[in-house]
Design a protein around this motif. Structure first.
Motif, PDB file in Angstrom:
ATOM      1  N   MET A   1       0.838  -1.191   0.000  1.00  0.00           N
ATOM      2  CA  MET A   1       0.000   0.000   0.000  1.00  0.00           C
ATOM      3  C   MET A   1       0.877   1.247   0.000  1.00  0.00           C
ATOM      4  N   SER A   2       0.560   2.221  -0.840  1.00  0.00           N
ATOM      5  CA  SER A   2       1.371   3.419  -0.932  1.00  0.00           C
ATOM      6  C   SER A   2       1.188   4.297   0.299  1.00  0.00           C
ATOM      7  N   ASP A   3       2.221   5.108   0.577  1.00  0.00           N
ATOM      8  CA  ASP A   3       2.118   6.068   1.677  1.00  0.00           C
ATOM      9  C   ASP A   3       0.975   7.046   1.435  1.00  0.00           C
ATOM     10  N   GLN A   4       0.764   7.399   0.161  1.00  0.00           N
ATOM     11  CA  GLN A   4      -0.315   8.330  -0.160  1.00  0.00           C
ATOM     12  C   GLN A   4      -1.679   7.749   0.219  1.00  0.00           C
ATOM     13  N   MET A   5      -1.913   6.487  -0.119  1.00  0.00           N
ATOM     14  CA  MET A   5      -3.188   5.871   0.223  1.00  0.00           C
ATOM     15  C   MET A   5      -3.352   5.748   1.727  1.00  0.00           C
ATOM     16  N   GLU A   6      -2.273   5.444   2.431  1.00  0.00           N
ATOM     17  CA  GLU A   6      -2.359   5.363   3.889  1.00  0.00           C
ATOM     18  C   GLU A   6      -2.759   6.711   4.478  1.00  0.00           C
ATOM     19  N   THR A   7      -2.193   7.788   3.953  1.00  0.00           N
ATOM     20  CA  THR A   7      -2.561   9.128   4.409  1.00  0.00           C
ATOM     21  C   THR A   7      -4.019   9.437   4.077  1.00  0.00           C
ATOM     22  N   GLN A   8      -4.459   9.042   2.899  1.00  0.00           N
ATOM     23  CA  GLN A   8      -5.843   9.282   2.501  1.00  0.00           C
ATOM     24  C   GLN A   8      -6.812   8.537   3.404  1.00  0.00           C
ATOM     25  N   LYS A   9      -6.488   7.331   3.756  1.00  0.00           N
ATOM     26  CA  LYS A   9      -7.333   6.562   4.661  1.00  0.00           C
ATOM     27  C   LYS A   9      -7.427   7.241   6.026  1.00  0.00           C
ATOM     28  N   GLN A  10      -6.316   7.735   6.515  1.00  0.00           N
ATOM     29  CA  GLN A  10      -6.317   8.424   7.803  1.00  0.00           C
ATOM     30  C   GLN A  10      -7.163   9.691   7.741  1.00  0.00           C
ATOM     31  N   ARG A  11      -7.077  10.419   6.638  1.00  0.00           N
ATOM     32  CA  ARG A  11      -7.877  11.637   6.477  1.00  0.00           C
ATOM     33  C   ARG A  11      -9.363  11.316   6.448  1.00  0.00           C
ATOM     34  N   ALA A  12      -9.727  10.243   5.749  1.00  0.00           N
ATOM     35  CA  ALA A  12     -11.140   9.861   5.689  1.00  0.00           C
ATOM     36  C   ALA A  12     -11.666   9.497   7.070  1.00  0.00           C
ATOM     37  N   ALA A  13     -10.908   8.680   7.804  1.00  0.00           N
ATOM     38  CA  ALA A  13     -11.336   8.281   9.142  1.00  0.00           C
ATOM     39  C   ALA A  13     -11.467   9.494  10.060  1.00  0.00           C
ATOM     40  N   ALA A  14     -10.535  10.444   9.931  1.00  0.00           N
ATOM     41  CA  ALA A  14     -10.583  11.652  10.764  1.00  0.00           C
ATOM     42  C   ALA A  14     -11.819  12.490  10.434  1.00  0.00           C
ATOM     43  N   TRP A  15     -12.187  12.554   9.151  1.00  0.00           N
ATOM     44  CA  TRP A  15     -13.379  13.304   8.764  1.00  0.00           C
ATOM     45  C   TRP A  15     -14.635  12.682   9.336  1.00  0.00           C
ATOM     46  N   PHE A  16     -14.760  11.374   9.271  1.00  0.00           N
ATOM     47  CA  PHE A  16     -15.945  10.727   9.814  1.00  0.00           C
ATOM     48  C   PHE A  16     -16.060  10.990  11.318  1.00  0.00           C
ATOM     49  N   HIS A  17     -14.930  11.026  12.002  1.00  0.00           N
ATOM     50  CA  HIS A  17     -14.929  11.331  13.440  1.00  0.00           C
ATOM     51  C   HIS A  17     -15.363  12.774  13.671  1.00  0.00           C
ATOM     52  N   GLU A  18     -14.878  13.687  12.831  1.00  0.00           N
ATOM     53  CA  GLU A  18     -15.260  15.092  12.967  1.00  0.00           C
ATOM     54  C   GLU A  18     -16.757  15.273  12.726  1.00  0.00           C
ATOM     55  N   LEU A  19     -17.277  14.615  11.694  1.00  0.00           N
ATOM     56  CA  LEU A  19     -18.704  14.705  11.403  1.00  0.00           C
ATOM     57  C   LEU A  19     -19.526  14.135  12.546  1.00  0.00           C
ATOM     58  N   ARG A  20     -19.064  13.049  13.107  1.00  0.00           N
ATOM     59  CA  ARG A  20     -19.732  12.460  14.273  1.00  0.00           C
ATOM     60  C   ARG A  20     -19.845  13.481  15.401  1.00  0.00           C
ATOM     61  N   ASN A  21     -18.760  14.199  15.690  1.00  0.00           N
ATOM     62  CA  ASN A  21     -18.768  15.183  16.771  1.00  0.00           C
ATOM     63  C   ASN A  21     -19.753  16.313  16.482  1.00  0.00           C
ATOM     64  N   TRP A 217      -9.142  10.672  -6.109  1.00  0.00           N
ATOM     65  CA  TRP A 217      -9.492  10.487  -4.703  1.00  0.00           C
ATOM     66  C   TRP A 217      -9.883  11.807  -4.049  1.00  0.00           C
ATOM     67  N   GLU A 218      -9.144  12.875  -4.300  1.00  0.00           N
ATOM     68  CA  GLU A 218      -9.442  14.166  -3.668  1.00  0.00           C
ATOM     69  C   GLU A 218     -10.827  14.655  -4.056  1.00  0.00           C
ATOM     70  N   GLN A 219     -11.164  14.526  -5.319  1.00  0.00           N
ATOM     71  CA  GLN A 219     -12.478  14.948  -5.782  1.00  0.00           C
ATOM     72  C   GLN A 219     -13.581  14.124  -5.133  1.00  0.00           C
ATOM     73  N   ASP A 220     -13.384  12.828  -5.063  1.00  0.00           N
ATOM     74  CA  ASP A 220     -14.403  11.957  -4.488  1.00  0.00           C
ATOM     75  C   ASP A 220     -14.521  12.153  -2.982  1.00  0.00           C
ATOM     76  N   PHE A 221     -13.414  12.390  -2.315  1.00  0.00           N
ATOM     77  CA  PHE A 221     -13.445  12.659  -0.874  1.00  0.00           C
ATOM     78  C   PHE A 221     -14.201  13.957  -0.596  1.00  0.00           C
ATOM     79  N   GLY A 222     -13.962  14.984  -1.425  1.00  0.00           N
ATOM     80  CA  GLY A 222     -14.699  16.238  -1.260  1.00  0.00           C
ATOM     81  C   GLY A 222     -16.189  16.039  -1.419  1.00  0.00           C
ATOM     82  N   PHE A 223     -16.570  15.189  -2.359  1.00  0.00           N
ATOM     83  CA  PHE A 223     -17.991  14.927  -2.570  1.00  0.00           C
ATOM     84  C   PHE A 223     -18.608  14.203  -1.386  1.00  0.00           C
TER      85      PHE A 223
END
Length: 297
Positions: A1-21, A217-223
């Motif tokens: 798995m690329s470092d970029q994808m690992e970072t993207q996964k972490q960003r997605a998980a962090a966003w879901f946590h932020e939305l939860r709050n 990925w950036e476009q889809d994450f924004g959506f």
């Protein structure tokens, strides 16, 4: 798995946590501000937060999340806001279902997966107030990644203006990305949230998407972030408008029967329920969507 994808996964998980709050804070705010009308004499509800874990076959770390549930409040009879980040290997049944439904080759040879998301279901005290569902998620395998989710409104007493508002907000947030998104995702929700054995939808619809991967990925994450951001402005004004309206036993009876329909759908057809149970996630978190009381005629 690329470092970029690992970072993207972490960003997605962090966003879901932020939305939860954001949602938890808004819902507790609704409890505090409900000072007139039915149930206003009860204590304001608060979320109880429990850590959840995914069970793996070999006992290794397989992730988990937070289950936040409020029961018996002034506005919410039961509402759950769950987040999770789980990973490991898909079992044989989950592999087969994933490969068949999504057409992903190689799942048998390399069944690793990672998934993160937020899932919310709210059942209201006052039958004048609509129940609601929302979830967004990111899924990764070595063979593909995608986003999915959406939200739909489930009133037992339907008001056309409420339905219109809910859909207008969804459309506004979809249109920021592509005017073609909303009509396609609305039609998808109408199909997905249909209860075949009852010959009807479980509510008044919303939007639904799965397998969303444009290659950017950036476009889809924004959506998918805007799908999540649409939820509070689509739902909260409806509750503020309806929570003080009186009701009687006939309206409560209609609510309980409608909850039976909702329970039938979630137990028989919902993909998220099936996937959560098949992959070993905490059963209480997976079944959080079920109403506290329901009836069947």
């Amino acid at each position: 798995m690329s470092d970029q994808m690992e970072t993207q996964k972490q960003r997605a998980a962090a966003w879901f946590h932020e939305l939860r709050n954001q949602i938890v804070d808004a819902f507790e705010g609704l409890e505090d501000s409900h000072t007139k009308g039915p149930f206003s004499d009860q204590p304001a509800g608060r979320f109880e937060v429990t850590k959840t874990k995914r069970a793996s076959a070999d006992g290794s770390d397989a992730g988990g999340g937070l289950m936040s549930v409020m029961r018996g409040g002034r506005v919410f009879e039961k509402v759950g806001v769950n987040i999770s980040t789980v990973y490991g290997e898909l079992g044989t049944r989950a592999q087969a279902a994933m490969a068949a439904r999504k057409g992903i080759p190689g799942m048998k040879d390399d069944p690793r997966f990672w998934a993160s998301g937020i899932s919310l279901v709210a059942h209201m005290q006052n039958p004048q107030c609509p129940a609601v569902h929302m979830n967004t998620r990111m899924f990764w395998t070595p063979h593909a990644w995608w986003f999915g989710g959406g939200s739909d409104l489930n009133p037992c007493l339907e008001y056309d203006e409420d339905t219109q508002h809910f859909h207008d907000v969804q459309k506004e947030h979809c249109d920021r990305h592509d005017p073609a998104h909303y009509p396609r995702l609305k039609a998808w929700a109408d199909e997905y949230f249909y209860v075949p054995h009852r010959g009807r939808a479980r509510g008044v619809g919303g939007i639904f998407l799965d397998d969303h991967n444009s290659g950017d990925w950036e476009q889809d994450f924004g959506f998918i972030q805007d799908v999540g951001r649409a939820f509070l402005p689509a739902f909260v004004p409806l509750i503020e408008k309806r929570r003080e309206v009186d009701f009687g036993e006939p309206e409560k009876d209609v609510q309980l029967v409608h909850r039976g329909l909702y329970a039938e759908y979630n137990l028989v057809y919902d993909r998220g329920t099936k996937f959560g149970l098949e992959t070993g996630h905490d059963a209480n978190a997976v079944l959080m969507s079920l109403p506290p009381m329901a009836k069947w005629v």
